[in-house]
Design a protein around this motif. Structure first.
Motif, PDB file in Angstrom:
ATOM      1  N   GLN A  18       0.809  -1.215   0.000  1.00 27.76           N
ATOM      2  CA  GLN A  18       0.000   0.000   0.000  1.00 27.76           C
ATOM      3  C   GLN A  18       0.847   1.272   0.000  1.00 27.76           C
ATOM      4  O   GLN A  18       0.359   2.345  -0.333  1.00 27.76           O
ATOM      5  CB  GLN A  18      -0.931   0.037   1.224  1.00 27.76           C
ATOM      6  CG  GLN A  18      -2.051  -0.947   1.157  1.00 27.76           C
ATOM      7  CD  GLN A  18      -3.042  -0.581   0.061  1.00 27.76           C
ATOM      8  OE1 GLN A  18      -2.929   0.383  -0.654  1.00 27.76           O
ATOM      9  NE2 GLN A  18      -4.045  -1.415  -0.085  1.00 27.76           N
ATOM     10  N   GLN A  19       2.109   1.175   0.381  1.00 23.04           N
ATOM     11  CA  GLN A  19       2.964   2.355   0.428  1.00 23.04           C
ATOM     12  C   GLN A  19       3.216   2.882  -0.978  1.00 23.04           C
ATOM     13  O   GLN A  19       3.191   2.130  -1.947  1.00 23.04           O
ATOM     14  CB  GLN A  19       4.277   2.021   1.126  1.00 23.04           C
ATOM     15  CG  GLN A  19       4.050   1.615   2.569  1.00 23.04           C
ATOM     16  CD  GLN A  19       5.314   1.143   3.247  1.00 23.04           C
ATOM     17  OE1 GLN A  19       6.370   1.062   2.642  1.00 23.04           O
ATOM     18  NE2 GLN A  19       5.193   0.815   4.524  1.00 23.04           N
ATOM     19  N   GLU A  20       3.433   4.185  -1.079  1.00 19.76           N
ATOM     20  CA  GLU A  20       3.571   4.820  -2.393  1.00 19.76           C
ATOM     21  C   GLU A  20       4.863   4.461  -3.115  1.00 19.76           C
ATOM     22  O   GLU A  20       4.911   4.490  -4.336  1.00 19.76           O
ATOM     23  CB  GLU A  20       3.470   6.336  -2.247  1.00 19.76           C
ATOM     24  CG  GLU A  20       2.058   6.796  -1.926  1.00 19.76           C
ATOM     25  CD  GLU A  20       1.925   8.296  -1.970  1.00 19.76           C
ATOM     26  OE1 GLU A  20       2.676   8.941  -2.717  1.00 19.76           O
ATOM     27  OE2 GLU A  20       1.071   8.818  -1.252  1.00 19.76           O
ATOM     28  N   THR A  21       5.911   4.162  -2.378  1.00 25.79           N
ATOM     29  CA  THR A  21       7.185   3.842  -3.010  1.00 25.79           C
ATOM     30  C   THR A  21       7.649   2.469  -2.542  1.00 25.79           C
ATOM     31  O   THR A  21       7.149   1.929  -1.556  1.00 25.79           O
ATOM     32  CB  THR A  21       8.269   4.875  -2.637  1.00 25.79           C
ATOM     33  OG1 THR A  21       8.450   4.859  -1.213  1.00 25.79           O
ATOM     34  CG2 THR A  21       7.871   6.267  -3.093  1.00 25.79           C
ATOM     35  N   THR A  22       8.608   1.940  -3.274  1.00 22.11           N
ATOM     36  CA  THR A  22       9.161   0.647  -2.886  1.00 22.11           C
ATOM     37  C   THR A  22      10.613   0.559  -3.346  1.00 22.11           C
ATOM     38  O   THR A  22      11.085   1.387  -4.119  1.00 22.11           O
ATOM     39  CB  THR A  22       8.333  -0.517  -3.464  1.00 22.11           C
ATOM     40  OG1 THR A  22       8.739  -1.716  -2.794  1.00 22.11           O
ATOM     41  CG2 THR A  22       8.510  -0.675  -4.950  1.00 22.11           C
ATOM     42  N   TRP A  92       3.083  -5.265 -11.162  1.00 21.96           N
ATOM     43  CA  TRP A  92       2.976  -4.764  -9.794  1.00 21.96           C
ATOM     44  C   TRP A  92       1.506  -4.600  -9.406  1.00 21.96           C
ATOM     45  O   TRP A  92       1.090  -4.977  -8.320  1.00 21.96           O
ATOM     46  CB  TRP A  92       3.728  -3.443  -9.668  1.00 21.96           C
ATOM     47  CG  TRP A  92       3.777  -2.950  -8.254  1.00 21.96           C
ATOM     48  CD1 TRP A  92       3.002  -1.988  -7.700  1.00 21.96           C
ATOM     49  CD2 TRP A  92       4.634  -3.421  -7.216  1.00 21.96           C
ATOM     50  NE1 TRP A  92       3.317  -1.829  -6.378  1.00 21.96           N
ATOM     51  CE2 TRP A  92       4.321  -2.695  -6.058  1.00 21.96           C
ATOM     52  CE3 TRP A  92       5.639  -4.387  -7.168  1.00 21.96           C
ATOM     53  CZ2 TRP A  92       4.975  -2.901  -4.857  1.00 21.96           C
ATOM     54  CZ3 TRP A  92       6.285  -4.578  -5.963  1.00 21.96           C
ATOM     55  CH2 TRP A  92       5.960  -3.844  -4.828  1.00 21.96           C
ATOM     56  N   ARG A  93       0.724  -4.038 -10.311  1.00 18.86           N
ATOM     57  CA  ARG A  93      -0.709  -3.859 -10.037  1.00 18.86           C
ATOM     58  C   ARG A  93      -1.408  -5.205  -9.887  1.00 18.86           C
ATOM     59  O   ARG A  93      -2.280  -5.371  -9.027  1.00 18.86           O
ATOM     60  CB  ARG A  93      -1.357  -3.042 -11.144  1.00 18.86           C
ATOM     61  CG  ARG A  93      -0.989  -1.576 -11.073  1.00 18.86           C
ATOM     62  CD  ARG A  93      -1.637  -0.782 -12.168  1.00 18.86           C
ATOM     63  NE  ARG A  93      -1.243   0.614 -12.089  1.00 18.86           N
ATOM     64  CZ  ARG A  93      -1.284   1.453 -13.090  1.00 18.86           C
ATOM     65  NH1 ARG A  93      -1.707   1.061 -14.275  1.00 18.86           N
ATOM     66  NH2 ARG A  93      -0.910   2.702 -12.931  1.00 18.86           N
ATOM     67  N   HIS A  96      -0.512  -6.627  -6.525  1.00 17.71           N
ATOM     68  CA  HIS A  96      -1.266  -5.898  -5.506  1.00 17.71           C
ATOM     69  C   HIS A  96      -2.703  -6.428  -5.440  1.00 17.71           C
ATOM     70  O   HIS A  96      -3.231  -6.698  -4.354  1.00 17.71           O
ATOM     71  CB  HIS A  96      -1.252  -4.403  -5.842  1.00 17.71           C
ATOM     72  CG  HIS A  96      -1.924  -3.552  -4.835  1.00 17.71           C
ATOM     73  ND1 HIS A  96      -3.256  -3.255  -4.897  1.00 17.71           N
ATOM     74  CD2 HIS A  96      -1.449  -2.938  -3.734  1.00 17.71           C
ATOM     75  CE1 HIS A  96      -3.576  -2.489  -3.887  1.00 17.71           C
ATOM     76  NE2 HIS A  96      -2.492  -2.275  -3.158  1.00 17.71           N
TER      77      HIS A  96
END
Length: 114
Positions: A18-22, A92-93, A96
């Motif tokens: 859920q975090q904006e960056t990785t 990635w989506r 998720h």
């Protein structure tokens, strides 16, 4: 692995996603955390990992801006880079979404107990 442990791992992975960056390290931590819980998750983890590897190979230490003007496709290398980034974003989506779906679905052991 009991159902409570599975639930905790899925929730922890979901929080990280859920975090904006990785970072690559964060992704590998997520992968370690949830690998083996669900075959579809494992498949998505493998896809994202492959896409990340492709992007890393293409970057060669360069920072790539994710906007149309910073992603030209004039040369074959530019086209490969753009395709790799789009694959990474799509994978990635999907990862998720799959983690969210598995999070909402009770583990099979819980279904048997009911």
């Amino acid at each position: 692995m009991n159902s409570q442990e599975v639930k905790k791992r899925i929730e922890a992975a979901y929080t990280l996603l859920q975090q904006e960056t990785t970072t690559r390290e964060k992704f590998e931590s997520i992968r370690t955390l949830i690998k083996g819980i669900n075959p579809q998750l494992d498949k998505q983890l493998t896809r994202v990992s492959g896409a990340l590897s492709d992007v890393e190979k293409l970057q060669k230490g360069q920072v790539i801006e994710l906007s149309a003007e910073h992603l030209p496709d004039r040369t074959e290398e530019d086209k490969r880079r753009k395709r790799a980034l789009l694959l990474l974003i799509k994978s990635w989506r999907q990862l998720h979404s799959e983690v969210e779906r598995v999070k909402m679905t009770p583990p099979p052991a819980l279904l048997m107990e009911v």
